[in-house]
Design an enzyme around this catalytic site. Structure first.
Site, PDB file in Angstrom:
ATOM      1  N   ASN A 111       0.854  -1.187   0.000  1.00 65.84           N
ATOM      2  CA  ASN A 111       0.000   0.000   0.000  1.00 65.84           C
ATOM      3  C   ASN A 111       0.890   1.236   0.000  1.00 65.84           C
ATOM      4  O   ASN A 111       2.014   1.196   0.492  1.00 65.84           O
ATOM      5  CB  ASN A 111      -0.865  -0.004   1.272  1.00 65.84           C
ATOM      6  CG  ASN A 111      -1.807   1.171   1.336  1.00 65.84           C
ATOM      7  OD1 ASN A 111      -2.457   1.534   0.342  1.00 65.84           O
ATOM      8  ND2 ASN A 111      -1.889   1.798   2.498  1.00 65.84           N
ATOM      9  N   HIS A 157       0.783   5.187   1.413  1.00 69.73           N
ATOM     10  CA  HIS A 157       0.038   6.037   2.348  1.00 69.73           C
ATOM     11  C   HIS A 157       0.673   7.427   2.349  1.00 69.73           C
ATOM     12  O   HIS A 157       1.899   7.543   2.397  1.00 69.73           O
ATOM     13  CB  HIS A 157       0.086   5.417   3.753  1.00 69.73           C
ATOM     14  CG  HIS A 157      -0.684   6.198   4.760  1.00 69.73           C
ATOM     15  ND1 HIS A 157      -2.064   6.149   4.838  1.00 69.73           N
ATOM     16  CD2 HIS A 157      -0.282   7.084   5.712  1.00 69.73           C
ATOM     17  CE1 HIS A 157      -2.475   6.966   5.801  1.00 69.73           C
ATOM     18  NE2 HIS A 157      -1.416   7.534   6.346  1.00 69.73           N
TER      19      HIS A 157
HETATM   20  C1  GAR Z   1      -3.102   8.632  -2.680  1.00 66.04           C
HETATM   21  O1  GAR Z   1      -2.712   9.870  -2.156  1.00 66.04           O
HETATM   22  C2  GAR Z   1      -2.759   7.517  -1.702  1.00 66.04           C
HETATM   23  O2  GAR Z   1      -1.575   7.777  -0.992  1.00 66.04           O
HETATM   24  C3  GAR Z   1      -3.967   7.571  -0.789  1.00 66.04           C
HETATM   25  O3  GAR Z   1      -5.044   7.753  -1.647  1.00 66.04           O
HETATM   26  C4  GAR Z   1      -4.628   8.511  -2.775  1.00 66.04           C
HETATM   27  C5  GAR Z   1      -5.072   7.789  -4.014  1.00 66.04           C
HETATM   28  O4  GAR Z   1      -4.861   8.594  -5.136  1.00 66.04           O
HETATM   29  N1  GAR Z   1      -4.087   6.365  -0.029  1.00 66.04           N
HETATM   30  C6  GAR Z   1      -4.429   6.336   1.238  1.00 66.04           C
HETATM   31  O5  GAR Z   1      -4.716   7.338   1.878  1.00 66.04           O
HETATM   32  C7  GAR Z   1      -4.460   4.962   1.862  1.00 66.04           C
HETATM   33  N2  GAR Z   1      -4.543   5.041   3.271  1.00 66.04           N
HETATM   34  P1  GAR Z   1      -4.982   7.997  -6.599  1.00 66.04           P
HETATM   35  O6  GAR Z   1      -6.335   7.299  -6.711  1.00 66.04           O
HETATM   36  O7  GAR Z   1      -4.917   9.213  -7.478  1.00 66.04           O
HETATM   37  O8  GAR Z   1      -3.829   7.038  -6.816  1.00 66.04           O
END
Ligand code: GAR
Length: 216
Positions: free
Chosen positions: A103, A105
């Site tokens: 994952n 984060h």
């Molecule tokens: C990203 O910023 C990722 O780090 C976060 O969601 C976003 C997805 O963006 N993930 C989390 O917060 C997981 N806990 P994307 O759909 O444009 O890749």
């Protein structure tokens, strides 16, 4: 190189970054739990098979995850990459794929776990935050850390939106970099739980201007 599966729920900018980094041929399937996720179009444009498994179509988390795992087991994959996948995975699912789920984060873990990590960092007035790639374990945002990227917050000029954008740029370099390391068998989990990433002379070039921000 081995193949991997990507799970998304929304925008898919990390998926786009993987494709830009040349990883599309190695993504055997993109699974989205959200039929309206923008990332679905990104997968299609890159000729990656897409499977929509809408969690709302299932009566329980268990049934939903069984359906996802049926899809996963039908495609070649050495790795399951969560890229903005916004469903919490059960211990059953995580144990089915030990050290195979990663994952990203948007904070330097273990700080600011859970939702809105960028806002949490901003509100805490910390001077540095970033992004972390880690193996997924039962405890949310707590698995073995593979690599982290750091960046400064300028509390005079940044707001949460500019901060999110800066972190996202870092994510887009960090995540494909780590995925390639794993697919090339350059990542090992040691007996003490620490993760060893084998360095390569090509790394600095791949990381470009982020090379001093990223630690692995
Ligand atoms: C990203 O910023 C990722 O780090 C976060 O969601 C976003 C997805 O963006 N993930 C989390 O917060 C997981 N806990 P994307 O759909 O444009 O890749």
């Amino acid at each position: 190189m081995h193949k991997f599966i990507t799970l998304i729920s929304g925008r898919g900018s990390n998926l786009a970054a993987m494709c830009k980094a040349g990883l599309a041929p190695y993504i055997s399937c993109v699974i989205s739990n959200n039929p309206n996720a923008k990332g679905i179009e990104i997968a299609k444009k890159n000729n990656i098979p897409v499977c929509i498994v809408n969690h709302r179509d299932f009566i329980s988390r268990e049934n939903f995850e069984q359906a996802i795992s049926l899809v996963i087991d039908n495609f070649p994959s050495q790795l399951i990459v969560l890229a903005g996948f916004m469903r919490i995975l059960s211990p059953w699912f995580i144990e089915k794929y030990p050290q195979k789920i990663i994952n990203i984060h948007p904070s330097i873990l273990p700080a600011f776990t859970g939702a809105n990590a960028q806002q949490q960092a901003f509100d805490a007035k910390v001077k540095t935050t970033g992004a972390t790639v880690h193996f997924v374990t039962e405890k949310l945002d707590h698995g073995p850390i593979i690599a982290s990227g750091a960046m400064a917050i300028n509390h005079d000029n940044d707001d949460v939106d500019t901060l999110c954008n800066k972190i996202l740029k870092l994510e887009h370099i960090l995540y494909p970099f780590v995925i390639k390391k794993i697919l090339n068998d350059q990542v090992k989990v040691l007996a003490n739980g620490a993760v060893e990433v084998i360095k390569d002379i090509a790394d600095d070039k791949i990381l470009g201007k982020f090379k001093s921000n990223i630690h692995y």
